[in-house]
Write an enzyme that holds these catalytic residues in place. Sequence first.
Site, PDB file in Angstrom:
ATOM      1  N   LYS A 286       1.497 -25.503 -11.238  1.00 21.71           N
ATOM      2  CA  LYS A 286       2.310 -25.239 -10.099  1.00 21.71           C
ATOM      3  C   LYS A 286       2.207 -23.619  -9.987  1.00 21.71           C
ATOM      4  O   LYS A 286       2.079 -22.652 -11.125  1.00 21.71           O
ATOM      5  CB  LYS A 286       3.862 -25.417 -10.662  1.00 21.71           C
ATOM      6  CG  LYS A 286       4.464 -24.777 -11.831  1.00 21.71           C
ATOM      7  CD  LYS A 286       5.319 -23.464 -11.489  1.00 21.71           C
ATOM      8  CE  LYS A 286       6.087 -23.634 -10.305  1.00 21.71           C
ATOM      9  NZ  LYS A 286       6.714 -22.343  -9.929  1.00 21.71           N
TER      10      LYS A 286
ATOM     11  N   THR B 231       8.156 -25.986  -7.750  1.00 21.95           N
ATOM     12  CA  THR B 231       9.297 -25.196  -7.107  1.00 21.95           C
ATOM     13  C   THR B 231       9.438 -25.001  -5.682  1.00 21.95           C
ATOM     14  O   THR B 231       9.462 -25.830  -4.783  1.00 21.95           O
ATOM     15  CB  THR B 231       9.692 -23.861  -7.680  1.00 21.95           C
ATOM     16  OG1 THR B 231       8.520 -23.186  -7.977  1.00 21.95           O
ATOM     17  CG2 THR B 231      10.000 -24.304  -9.302  1.00 21.95           C
TER      18      THR B 231
ATOM     19  N   THR C 106       1.781 -15.653 -13.156  1.00 22.02           N
ATOM     20  CA  THR C 106       2.831 -16.455 -12.689  1.00 22.02           C
ATOM     21  C   THR C 106       2.743 -17.832 -12.316  1.00 22.02           C
ATOM     22  O   THR C 106       2.805 -18.198 -11.041  1.00 22.02           O
ATOM     23  CB  THR C 106       3.565 -15.741 -11.442  1.00 22.02           C
ATOM     24  OG1 THR C 106       3.298 -14.367 -11.762  1.00 22.02           O
ATOM     25  CG2 THR C 106       5.014 -16.134 -11.471  1.00 22.02           C
TER      26      THR C 106
ATOM     27  N   GLU D 105       3.245 -18.513  -0.882  1.00 28.03           N
ATOM     28  CA  GLU D 105       4.298 -18.555  -0.124  1.00 28.03           C
ATOM     29  C   GLU D 105       4.125 -17.995   1.315  1.00 28.03           C
ATOM     30  O   GLU D 105       3.798 -16.822   1.519  1.00 28.03           O
ATOM     31  CB  GLU D 105       5.737 -17.902  -0.751  1.00 28.03           C
ATOM     32  CG  GLU D 105       5.855 -18.795  -1.956  1.00 28.03           C
ATOM     33  CD  GLU D 105       7.316 -17.823  -2.657  1.00 28.03           C
ATOM     34  OE1 GLU D 105       7.883 -18.940  -3.688  1.00 28.03           O
ATOM     35  OE2 GLU D 105       7.087 -16.758  -2.717  1.00 28.03           O
TER      36      GLU D 105
ATOM     37  N   ASN E 194      11.993 -16.370   0.352  1.00 26.96           N
ATOM     38  CA  ASN E 194      12.582 -15.515  -0.693  1.00 26.96           C
ATOM     39  C   ASN E 194      13.822 -14.798  -0.281  1.00 26.96           C
ATOM     40  O   ASN E 194      14.282 -14.448  -1.189  1.00 26.96           O
ATOM     41  CB  ASN E 194      11.445 -14.404  -1.225  1.00 26.96           C
ATOM     42  CG  ASN E 194      10.386 -15.206  -2.042  1.00 26.96           C
ATOM     43  OD1 ASN E 194      10.451 -15.318  -3.203  1.00 26.96           O
ATOM     44  ND2 ASN E 194       9.217 -15.348  -1.269  1.00 26.96           N
TER      45      ASN E 194
END
Length: 465
Positions: free
Chosen positions: A239, A213, A250, A337, A460
């Site tokens: 992932k 993603t 997560t 991220e 985000n």
Amino acid sequence: MAKTDDKKSRLSDAEKLKALKKKLKKLKAALKETAAGLEARAEAAVAAAVKPKNPVSPLAPARFPDLPVIEGAEFASGAAGVKYQGRTDVMLVRLAPGTAIAGAFTKSSTRAASVLDCQAKLALKQDTAQGAAIIVNSGNANAFTGKNGQEAVDAVTGGVAKALGVPRERVFSSSTGVIGEPLPAERITAVIGDLAANLDAAGAAGAARAIMTTDTFPKGAAASFEGDGGTINITGIAKGSGMIAPDMATMLVYVFTDAQIAPALLQRMLSARMDQTFNAITVDSDTSTSDALILAATGKSKAAPITDLRSAPARAFGKALSQVMLDLAQQVVKDGEGATKFVEVQVTGATSDADAHRVAMAIANSPLVKTAIAGEDANWGRVVMAVGKSGAEADRDRLTIRFGDMVLAENGWRAPGYDEGQASAYMKRDHLVIGVDLGLGRGRRTVWTCDLTHRYIDINADYRS
């Protein structure tokens, strides 16, 4: 007024020309300033309209690893248009008869439909004589979607069961992406036939890319060892990039081995390694609705079956499994991220392992610690703060804090040999170790995290767009 007009009339042509040139120069300057402002506004508008490409993490491995083929496992990937047209977003795995399945899943109270479905299926007694399958989509989490969520899972797993000739109870699904959007199951079922026709034992790398993603690189890991009478291989893909915290970190993880091992024993081997791997990483302290780890053992190795956890083959298998799981877990942190720093937090001297874990996670999840790391600021006072807020037992005068091999604080005060220049130089590294010894007992825990940069906000703030 008359005097002014009279003065202008007495100006020479040269003086009039000079005055006009001066006015023209001012007008050109004003025009240039206006044009620059308009250009800046236009660039800002374009930047706002075009979402920037997500660059590959600077912590990414140099290349995707060579994964050994696992006999009895075949992979396919394709584009179903779940969220974006033309993007590879579905993977299918066919597992041969004889395969044992184990799993670990998020503890979120808002678990996705696919997670609930997998848990229900693994609660049943496994008929390993039947084949099995895994289907995964990215772009949509199928979470918080009411009864429609289970209906979508049934449609997708039913389509796979029909195409591959396996019972629906042996088809496991996962979904990752946006929460709260209905899953367009018909787009996935429409490509199942093509996926089934293109299954390939060497297709794991493509499958790893299909489940990404916000990931900036595909994640894979492998290990092999000599069992009793033959080689046993383990390979895994994963992932994960954001919404990373324990319970269980997560991410989506799929690990495959050709070992012969019964489902109950396989589950015990997996569960025993969760706390030291996927439950020991954090990017942002947020736990997803969709975490899933599925471990499949096809039983196709020529090595003798693993039946006793105390045996040498079982210990070797456990070590190799831990290696693959930790490698994948750490890759997720390295793809956090916006991450630019990979951080290992080592806590020792706690009254218990549980207390050590509390301290380690308080440090690893602290926005103040993580932003200081991003800014390459050796602000060890923020580590002191995190220890104090953790809820674990701590004593100021017994606390020791290290960055790498440097002692920064001890005995309730800054270390006598503290050197700000050396500490600041250390912070420029891309792999950092923060050590905390509480001086109270034998409890210890190591966790892994990353820094917190503005890129995390960029990703985000407009995730759904």
